[in-house]
Design an enzyme around this catalytic site. Structure first.
Site, PDB file in Angstrom:
ATOM      1  CB  SER A  97    -132.146 -24.168  51.155  1.00 23.80           C
ATOM      2  OG  SER A  97    -131.116 -25.021  50.709  1.00 23.80           O
ATOM      3  CB  THR A 199    -126.831 -23.744  55.567  1.00 24.30           C
ATOM      4  OG1 THR A 199    -127.762 -22.968  56.290  1.00 24.30           O
ATOM      5  CG2 THR A 199    -125.533 -22.978  55.424  1.00 24.30           C
ATOM      6  CB  THR A 217    -128.160 -20.088  53.906  1.00 24.91           C
ATOM      7  OG1 THR A 217    -129.460 -20.651  54.009  1.00 24.91           O
ATOM      8  CG2 THR A 217    -128.069 -18.893  54.837  1.00 24.91           C
ATOM      9  NE  ARG A 227    -133.610 -16.744  60.741  1.00 28.52           N
ATOM     10  CZ  ARG A 227    -132.902 -17.761  60.285  1.00 28.52           C
ATOM     11  NH1 ARG A 227    -132.478 -17.762  59.026  1.00 28.52           N
ATOM     12  NH2 ARG A 227    -132.577 -18.779  61.070  1.00 28.52           N
ATOM     13  CB  THR A 250    -126.577 -27.290  58.149  1.00 28.72           C
ATOM     14  OG1 THR A 250    -127.691 -27.119  57.280  1.00 28.72           O
ATOM     15  CG2 THR A 250    -126.572 -28.721  58.664  1.00 28.72           C
ATOM     16  N   GLY A 251    -129.042 -26.130  59.681  1.00 26.42           N
ATOM     17  CA  GLY A 251    -130.255 -26.333  60.461  1.00 26.42           C
ATOM     18  C   GLY A 251    -130.813 -25.024  60.996  1.00 26.42           C
TER      19      GLY A 251
END
Length: 337
Positions: A97, A199, A217, A227, A250-251
């Site tokens: 990631s 991340t 990330t 994106r 994060t997320g």
């Protein structure tokens, strides 16, 4: 306006001041010192020490923390520490990631986002960057060598190459195999806490008490080409105010961007919340406006005292704290149990 009776009362109190036994030294240190004894001596006070240096990062990142801690141990700046720390997962092909080995977008491109912020409020960021293993170092170069905060895409790549960064293929065989398997259905549905949309955010306090942060990330796996998430956006994925503290997220980045999440956490700390309270309130801002059953957002924060907090929507988010020669991974509290 002070009336006559009030004036006389204040004047009477003022006349008592010479009889008080405070020394000049104590008067100068009220609110900034800790009293060790009740003796009426200038030597009865001592300045309160700041927090010991620390490193804190999202998720289980002991190797990244160790690299950052090594910088702090030799007296380096928090800025240097967070850069060194997040470079570790950027170069790790098993961390899919972040950086090298990161899962590509739906067109097979590994595109990277990163930002960095120092104790003076300086910031640098890169978005939609391809072919460079360490976007965090490019972000720092943007901060220190240009009049800008953010460079993107081809412009960011051209700048990186001009600064001497090496152009590399970041798509590993493992990541390519997973992508080609995904193409059979092309079903795009990020899953909470699965390492395909994650991340590393890192915050550090150095021996001077200064705070810096970094975030990097490869973004959502199989995202639309072009994106960009919250990670490289100052105030969304990361924010530092050296008078107050720092925060990172994060997320699912879209939800963090909509609430200016990390900036919100720091501003809540400015208003008096603890880092834990600030992270919880920031997560609730998302929960109260968004269907959250299948999404994950986590916040991590540290204040000027060295206190930390972490909170997420779903269980499963954890963080790594290194301080006083000890490193510990802790599961964060969450809204859902």
């Amino acid at each position: 306006m002070v009336n006559r009776r009030r004036f006389l009362t204040l004047s009477s109190l003022a006349g008592l001041v010479p009889s008080l036994s405070f020394s000049h030294s104590k008067l100068m240190h009220i609110g900034a010192s800790k009293t060790l004894s009740t003796a009426d001596s200038p030597n009865s006070t001592i300045h309160t020490a700041g927090p010991s240096p620390l490193v804190i990062s999202t998720w289980k990142q002991p190797k990244a923390n160790a690299a950052a801690q090594a910088v702090l141990d030799r007296g380096g700046r928090a800025l240097e520490a967070v850069e060194a720390g997040v470079r570790v997962p950027e170069a790790d092909p098993e961390d899919m990631s972040v950086g090298y080995g990161g899962r590509p977008d739906r067109d097979g491109h590994v595109t990277l986002d990163a930002c960095i912020m120092d104790e003076k409020g300086n910031a640098g960021s890169v978005t939609f960057l391809e072919h460079i293993m360490h976007p965090i170092s490019v972000a720092r170069a943007v901060m220190e060598k240009t009049p800008h905060v953010m460079l993107s895409g081809e412009g960011a790549l051209s700048f990186a190459l001009a600064q001497g960064f090496k152009k590399e293929n970041l798509l590993t065989k493992k990541a390519e195999k997973e992508w080609r398997e995904w193409l059979k259905t092309a079903n795009y549905k990020p899953i909470a806490n699965i390492e395909r949309h994650d991340t590393i955010g890192m915050l550090a306090i150095d021996s001077k008490g200064d705070i810096s942060g970094a975030c990097t990330t490869s973004g959502l796996a199989y995202k639309m080409h072009g994106r960009v998430g919250d990670s490289p956006i100052i105030g969304a994925g990361l924010f530092v105010d050296n008078e107050i503290g720092g925060a990172c997220a994060t997320g699912l980045g879209e939800l963090v961007m909509r609430t200016c999440g990390s900036f919100l956490v720091v501003e809540l700390m400015r208003q008096g919340r603890t880092p834990q309270q600030a992270c919880e309130e920031a997560a609730l801002r998302i929960v109260n406006k968004q269907e959250f059953k299948d999404i994950q957002v986590g916040f991590l924060a540290v204040n000027k005292k060295g206190e930390h907090g972490a909170f997420s929507i779903q269980p499963g988010f954890n963080f790594t704290l290194s301080q006083d020669k000890e490193t510990k991974v802790t599961d964060a509290k969450s809204y859902l149990k």
